[in-house]
Design a protein around this motif. Sequence first.
Motif, PDB file in Angstrom:
ATOM      1  N   CYS A  71      41.677  32.876   9.780  1.00 39.33           N
ATOM      2  CA  CYS A  71      40.685  33.882  10.213  1.00 39.33           C
ATOM      3  C   CYS A  71      39.564  34.020   9.185  1.00 39.33           C
ATOM      4  CB  CYS A  71      41.349  35.232  10.448  1.00 39.33           C
ATOM      5  SG  CYS A  71      42.428  35.227  11.888  1.00 39.33           S
ATOM      6  N   ALA A  72      39.939  34.049   7.911  1.00 39.31           N
ATOM      7  CA  ALA A  72      38.926  34.188   6.854  1.00 39.31           C
ATOM      8  C   ALA A  72      38.031  32.946   6.786  1.00 39.31           C
ATOM      9  CB  ALA A  72      39.607  34.428   5.512  1.00 39.31           C
ATOM     10  N   ALA A  73      38.626  31.781   7.017  1.00 39.60           N
ATOM     11  CA  ALA A  73      37.880  30.525   6.890  1.00 39.60           C
ATOM     12  C   ALA A  73      37.023  30.219   8.125  1.00 39.60           C
ATOM     13  CB  ALA A  73      38.853  29.371   6.649  1.00 39.60           C
ATOM     14  N   CYS A  74      37.402  30.785   9.271  1.00 32.52           N
ATOM     15  CA  CYS A  74      36.747  30.389  10.528  1.00 32.52           C
ATOM     16  C   CYS A  74      36.119  31.578  11.258  1.00 32.52           C
ATOM     17  CB  CYS A  74      37.763  29.712  11.457  1.00 32.52           C
ATOM     18  SG  CYS A  74      38.606  28.313  10.698  1.00 32.52           S
ATOM     19  N   ASP A  75      35.810  32.638  10.520  1.00 31.23           N
ATOM     20  CA  ASP A  75      35.321  33.849  11.199  1.00 31.23           C
ATOM     21  C   ASP A  75      33.909  33.691  11.771  1.00 31.23           C
ATOM     22  OD1 ASP A  75      33.913  33.864   8.854  1.00 31.23           O
ATOM     23  OD2 ASP A  75      34.283  35.972   8.374  1.00 31.23           O
ATOM     24  N   ASP A  76      33.264  32.556  11.475  1.00 31.95           N
ATOM     25  CA  ASP A  76      31.930  32.337  12.063  1.00 31.95           C
ATOM     26  C   ASP A  76      32.012  31.816  13.496  1.00 31.95           C
ATOM     27  OD1 ASP A  76      33.078  30.066  10.827  1.00 31.95           O
ATOM     28  OD2 ASP A  76      31.167  29.006  10.851  1.00 31.95           O
ATOM     29  N   PHE A  77      33.194  31.315  13.906  1.00 31.17           N
ATOM     30  CA  PHE A  77      33.300  30.865  15.306  1.00 31.17           C
ATOM     31  C   PHE A  77      34.520  31.411  16.049  1.00 31.17           C
ATOM     32  CE2 PHE A  77      35.306  27.413  12.844  1.00 31.17           C
ATOM     33  CZ  PHE A  77      36.504  27.239  13.532  1.00 31.17           C
ATOM     34  N   LEU A  78      35.458  32.040  15.351  1.00 29.75           N
ATOM     35  CA  LEU A  78      36.571  32.689  16.056  1.00 29.75           C
ATOM     36  C   LEU A  78      36.158  34.128  16.400  1.00 29.75           C
ATOM     37  CD1 LEU A  78      39.775  31.621  14.041  1.00 29.75           C
ATOM     38  CD2 LEU A  78      38.989  30.731  16.239  1.00 29.75           C
ATOM     39  N   SER A  79      36.364  34.520  17.641  1.00 27.52           N
ATOM     40  CA  SER A  79      36.011  35.887  18.041  1.00 27.52           C
ATOM     41  C   SER A  79      37.087  36.853  17.552  1.00 27.52           C
ATOM     42  CB  SER A  79      35.928  35.963  19.569  1.00 27.52           C
ATOM     43  OG  SER A  79      37.229  35.771  20.119  1.00 27.52           O
ATOM     44  N   ASP A  80      36.809  38.142  17.633  1.00 29.27           N
ATOM     45  CA  ASP A  80      37.814  39.154  17.260  1.00 29.27           C
ATOM     46  C   ASP A  80      39.066  38.988  18.113  1.00 29.27           C
ATOM     47  OD1 ASP A  80      36.126  40.145  15.380  1.00 29.27           O
ATOM     48  OD2 ASP A  80      35.458  41.873  16.546  1.00 29.27           O
ATOM     49  N   ALA A  81      38.853  38.672  19.392  1.00 32.49           N
ATOM     50  CA  ALA A  81      40.003  38.483  20.302  1.00 32.49           C
ATOM     51  C   ALA A  81      40.834  37.282  19.864  1.00 32.49           C
ATOM     52  CB  ALA A  81      39.516  38.295  21.733  1.00 32.49           C
ATOM     53  N   ASP A  82      40.167  36.203  19.433  1.00 31.45           N
ATOM     54  CA  ASP A  82      40.888  35.020  18.937  1.00 31.45           C
ATOM     55  C   ASP A  82      41.731  35.406  17.726  1.00 31.45           C
ATOM     56  OD1 ASP A  82      39.654  33.303  20.765  1.00 31.45           O
ATOM     57  OD2 ASP A  82      38.022  32.787  19.389  1.00 31.45           O
ATOM     58  N   MET A  83      41.118  36.148  16.806  1.00 32.39           N
ATOM     59  CA  MET A  83      41.828  36.506  15.574  1.00 32.39           C
ATOM     60  C   MET A  83      43.018  37.416  15.878  1.00 32.39           C
ATOM     61  SD  MET A  83      38.866  36.932  12.748  1.00 32.39           S
ATOM     62  CE  MET A  83      37.255  36.226  12.973  1.00 32.39           C
ATOM     63  N   ASP A  84      42.817  38.343  16.824  1.00 33.63           N
ATOM     64  CA  ASP A  84      43.926  39.232  17.222  1.00 33.63           C
ATOM     65  C   ASP A  84      45.057  38.445  17.867  1.00 33.63           C
ATOM     66  OD1 ASP A  84      42.551  41.385  16.285  1.00 33.63           O
ATOM     67  OD2 ASP A  84      41.853  42.080  18.254  1.00 33.63           O
ATOM     68  N   ALA A  85      44.693  37.345  18.547  1.00 31.58           N
ATOM     69  CA  ALA A  85      45.691  36.528  19.260  1.00 31.58           C
ATOM     70  C   ALA A  85      46.787  36.035  18.314  1.00 31.58           C
ATOM     71  CB  ALA A  85      45.017  35.329  19.920  1.00 31.58           C
ATOM     72  N   GLY A  86      46.399  35.755  17.077  1.00 34.78           N
ATOM     73  CA  GLY A  86      47.373  35.236  16.117  1.00 34.78           C
ATOM     74  C   GLY A  86      48.267  36.295  15.508  1.00 34.78           C
ATOM     75  N   CYS A  87      48.011  37.569  15.866  1.00 39.60           N
ATOM     76  CA  CYS A  87      48.810  38.658  15.266  1.00 39.60           C
ATOM     77  C   CYS A  87      49.843  39.198  16.230  1.00 39.60           C
ATOM     78  CB  CYS A  87      47.882  39.784  14.822  1.00 39.60           C
ATOM     79  SG  CYS A  87      46.641  39.205  13.655  1.00 39.60           S
TER      80      CYS A  87
END
Length: 204
Positions: A71-87
Amino acid sequence: EMGYDVYGLSPKINTDVPSIITDFQKKEWSNTTEEEQKEYFAMQDVWHEENPGEYFRANVWYWRPVWNFVCAACDDFLSDADMDAGCSNSGDRISKTKAKRIASRLRNLDKQGIIQSWEDEMMIPYKKAKEHNKKVEEEMEEFRKEMIEKHGKDIVPADYPKEDYAKWNEIYSKRDWSGSYPPSREHIVRFSRFCEESGGFEIC
């Protein structure tokens, strides 16, 4: 212990599934010998190694640092929803395009030595927390012994009288949870290989 199962949506298959695996899967588990089970799991490990895009598994302690790094490395193209998906284990999906971009980003960071530096840096608080938790464990053990002397050997914390339970919780709450999440370059590199060949993935 809860884990995360991450499945490739359209994985690149590099080698055929060996007959040992397919034959074993047709059998009732109770009709298999310990030897067959061992052989099956060993072959499965080899096959997953050869076909990294099919499946990535990590228990919750290992997965969290991997996903936080991604998430920290790819926050320029992962959306908030994408990041939440991994949690959560809710079966959310990351597209093939994004999976490829994650793989490429992680590869570049690894080439620059950034993932190793991250592991080295994170290891310091991780080890400190583990040392701290060891002392908390000892304190909990002491208190358990006290409770056994006071209330009899079968008592568990949930059954402690109110005051004792409050004391138990007080000790327990001293734990430092960062001592449970080991940072690992190896896991991130493995995840990068999975992303590259996954064809997109689903987090369950």
